[in-house]
Scaffold this active site. Sequence first.
Site, short mmCIF file in Angstrom:
data_model
loop_
_atom_site.label_atom_id
_atom_site.label_comp_id
_atom_site.label_asym_id
_atom_site.label_seq_id
_atom_site.Cartn_x
_atom_site.Cartn_y
_atom_site.Cartn_z
N TYR A 246 1.79 -5.81 -0.82
CA TYR A 246 1.03 -5.22 -1.93
C TYR A 246 0.25 -3.94 -1.61
O TYR A 246 0.29 -2.99 -2.39
CB TYR A 246 0.07 -6.25 -2.53
CG TYR A 246 0.73 -7.42 -3.22
CD1 TYR A 246 2.12 -7.49 -3.39
CD2 TYR A 246 -0.03 -8.48 -3.71
CE1 TYR A 246 2.71 -8.58 -4.00
CE2 TYR A 246 0.57 -9.57 -4.34
CZ TYR A 246 1.94 -9.62 -4.48
OH TYR A 246 2.52 -10.67 -5.11
N GLU B 223 -0.51 8.66 -10.03
CA GLU B 223 -1.16 9.95 -9.74
C GLU B 223 -0.77 10.45 -8.36
O GLU B 223 -0.56 11.66 -8.16
CB GLU B 223 -2.69 9.80 -9.82
CG GLU B 223 -3.21 9.41 -11.19
CD GLU B 223 -3.34 7.92 -11.38
OE1 GLU B 223 -2.49 7.16 -10.87
OE2 GLU B 223 -4.30 7.50 -12.05
N CYS C 69 -7.63 7.31 -6.75
CA CYS C 69 -6.97 8.43 -7.45
C CYS C 69 -7.98 9.44 -7.98
O CYS C 69 -7.67 10.63 -8.08
CB CYS C 69 -6.06 7.90 -8.55
SG CYS C 69 -4.54 7.21 -7.87
N1 THU Z 1 -2.19 2.17 -11.05
C1 THU Z 1 -1.83 3.50 -11.10
O1 THU Z 1 -0.67 3.85 -10.90
N2 THU Z 1 -2.80 4.40 -11.36
C2 THU Z 1 -4.11 4.09 -11.61
O2 THU Z 1 -4.93 4.99 -11.76
C3 THU Z 1 -4.52 2.69 -11.74
C4 THU Z 1 -3.54 1.71 -11.25
C5 THU Z 1 -1.15 1.18 -10.74
C6 THU Z 1 -1.28 0.55 -9.39
C7 THU Z 1 -0.53 -0.75 -9.60
O3 THU Z 1 0.84 -0.50 -9.36
C8 THU Z 1 -0.72 -1.06 -11.07
O4 THU Z 1 -1.20 0.14 -11.67
C9 THU Z 1 -1.72 -2.17 -11.33
O5 THU Z 1 -2.92 -1.95 -10.71
#
Ligand code: THU
Length: 127
Positions: free
Chosen positions: A49, A56, A90
């Site tokens: 995980y 982003e 991010c």
């Molecule tokens: N996730 C993103 O891609 N960007 C974000 O700003 C928040 C979370 C993704 C990470 C993970 O794959 C999924 O969303 C659930 O947290």
Amino acid sequence: MNNTQKLFELAKTSFKNAHCPYSHFAVGAAILSDNGKFYSGCNVENVSYPEGTCAESGAIAAMINDGGKKIAEILILGNGNELITPCGGCRQRICEFATPTTLIHLADMNGVVETLTINDLLPHSFK
Ligand code: THU
């Protein structure tokens, strides 16, 4: 098509390509860089995980790889019950390539809901 519409369309394509078999939460991100070019990315999860990456991150990596230096606009698209906002990591990644006028568009499947600055998202940042 204006810049925001183009960002939305790119983010939608990335959203559809997201690899998120563990969270089932797809995210798409699209950037308009200072060089006038567009980049996009999706989240790419992993069975281990912590190795998963955010949308982003993918979009920023594509921009830097192509020689873009700054983010003029970034649009982040999610499909949850609440409007998606970038995770803490991010926010810091966006901050690295943002200016005080960088537009950060938060979108759902219908379009942009809110537009913020990096100072809104990450006040008192290290950078
Ligand atoms: N996730 C993103 O891609 N960007 C974000 O700003 C928040 C979370 C993704 C990470 C993970 O794959 C999924 O969303 C659930 O947290």
